[in-house]
Design an enzyme around this catalytic site. Structure first.
Site, PDB file in Angstrom:
ATOM      1  N   HIS A  72      -7.860  -3.758  -2.747  1.00 39.53           N
ATOM      2  CA  HIS A  72      -6.720  -3.764  -2.319  1.00 39.53           C
ATOM      3  C   HIS A  72      -6.432  -4.728  -1.187  1.00 39.53           C
ATOM      4  O   HIS A  72      -7.265  -4.899  -0.641  1.00 39.53           O
ATOM      5  CB  HIS A  72      -7.464  -2.416  -1.494  1.00 39.53           C
ATOM      6  CG  HIS A  72      -5.760  -1.337  -1.460  1.00 39.53           C
ATOM      7  ND1 HIS A  72      -4.640  -1.080  -2.283  1.00 39.53           N
ATOM      8  CD2 HIS A  72      -5.886  -0.744  -0.178  1.00 39.53           C
ATOM      9  CE1 HIS A  72      -3.905  -0.234  -1.248  1.00 39.53           C
ATOM     10  NE2 HIS A  72      -4.526  -0.520  -0.434  1.00 39.53           N
ATOM     11  N   CYS A  97       0.754  -1.190  -0.190  1.00 40.31           N
ATOM     12  CA  CYS A  97      -0.480   0.001  -0.014  1.00 40.31           C
ATOM     13  C   CYS A  97       0.922   1.104  -0.230  1.00 40.31           C
ATOM     14  O   CYS A  97       1.508   1.374  -0.767  1.00 40.31           O
ATOM     15  CB  CYS A  97      -0.716   0.028   1.195  1.00 40.31           C
ATOM     16  SG  CYS A  97      -2.180   1.216   1.479  1.00 40.31           S
ATOM     17  N   ASP A 152      -9.335  -2.755  -7.154  1.00 34.59           N
ATOM     18  CA  ASP A 152      -8.854  -1.585  -5.706  1.00 34.59           C
ATOM     19  C   ASP A 152      -9.533  -1.219  -6.289  1.00 34.59           C
ATOM     20  O   ASP A 152      -9.688  -0.230  -7.184  1.00 34.59           O
ATOM     21  CB  ASP A 152      -7.147  -1.676  -6.413  1.00 34.59           C
ATOM     22  CG  ASP A 152      -6.507  -0.883  -4.943  1.00 34.59           C
ATOM     23  OD1 ASP A 152      -7.229  -0.051  -4.959  1.00 34.59           O
ATOM     24  OD2 ASP A 152      -5.290  -1.433  -4.233  1.00 34.59           O
TER      25      ASP A 152
END
Length: 296
Positions: free
Chosen positions: A265, A176, A233
């Site tokens: 995600h 991330c 995502d």
């Protein structure tokens, strides 16, 4: 579930794009906070992976960085012979929590010296905050990319001088927020050997602390990076992924991107509901193969 081959053409990416497209920079500007928020889910103990530390040397240390004390977690094989290949493990916005430590132990069992620095230590402790908006506003937005690059350089030097790391073999992986940092570090450090970026943001409006994004440095990478992204995502548009791959191809880079069409995600985060076992395991195998191919 069968994972697709690595995507490398406009047609491949177009086949995954939603029918309704939004302006790329506008999408990122308005939904980046939402993309982070989607990753914040209750812990799922039933799927959380715990890697044993037997046979490993693990612990915490501090590294002097311009008079500051940078905390790190490290893991390495206990009785390894010779210099160890070094992997820097870059956190999500939530800091170096148990999942990140576990990633370090997994890498150590594969023969690596893994080091995870607390890159927000000057700005604050994310574990003390209860909502993601507060973490982004109070901590993440105040962290300069230049500071992060310098801290990672210090970790790489410390791994060699204090932990028996190989000065000629350095890799990085991040998740991330750390995925974005992985791309940037590959453009920063000419001594880097390889990188693997997990669903890291690729584009956005520049700011004083974040003057460039991965899309801007595709032609500046010193080492090949493997990008692992989810087709579902909601914080990283597939338009961005496609444009990044096209920029890499135009630059003649050995880097590439792999997209898991059904993954959201944070599909590697085994401690929350976003975890997708098949994609996470496949991504981990790809990471190990990516690094191993550069150790030959």
């Amino acid at each position: 579930m069968t994972a697709p081959d690595t995507l490398s053409s406009r047609q491949d990416f177009d086949s995954l794009l939603p029918a309704a497209r939004l302006d790329r920079r506008g999408f990122v500007t308005t939904l980046v906070a939402a993309g982070f928020a989607l990753a914040v889910q209750p812990v799922q103990a039933s799927t959380m992976i715990t890697t044993e530390s037997s046979g490993l040397a693990t612990g915490e240390a501090t590294i002097d960085v311009s008079g500051d004390s940078l905390p790190v977690y490290f893991a390495r094989p206990e009785n390894a012979a010779g210099k160890l290949p070094v992997v820097l493990v870059v956190q999500e916005i939530f800091g170096v929590h148990e999942h990140i430590r576990d990633v370090c132990r997994r890498l150590a069992h594969q023969g690596y010296l893994a080091v995870a620095p607390e890159l927000f230590f000057r700005q604050g402790d994310p574990s003390k905050l209860e909502n993601v908006g507060e973490i982004i506003q109070s901590i993440v937005s105040k962290v300069p990319d230049a500071q992060v690059m310098a801290d990672l350089d210090a970790c790489a030097a410390w791994a060699v001088s204090a932990q028996g790391g190989d000065p000629d073999w350095l890799a990085i992986t991040g998740f991330c927020w750390g995925g974005r940092i992985t791309w940037l570090y590959a453009a920063h450090n000419p001594k880097l050997t390889a990188g693997v970026a997990w669903y890291g943001r690729l584009d956005g409006a520049p700011s004083e602390n974040t003057p460039q994004h991965p899309i801007d440095v595709a032609d500046q990478l010193h080492a090949p990076v493997l990008g692992l992204y989810g087709g579902q995502d909601q914080g990283i548009p597939l338009d961005d992924v496609r444009m990044k791959q096209e920029a890499l191809e135009k630059a003649g880079s050995a880097s590439m991107i792999h997209v898991y069409p059904d993954a959201p995600h944070a599909f590697h985060a085994d401690y929350r509901p976003s975890y997708r076992k098949d994609e996470a395991e496949d991504g981990w195998k790809r990471l190990l193969d990516w690094f191993a191919s550069r150790r030959a």
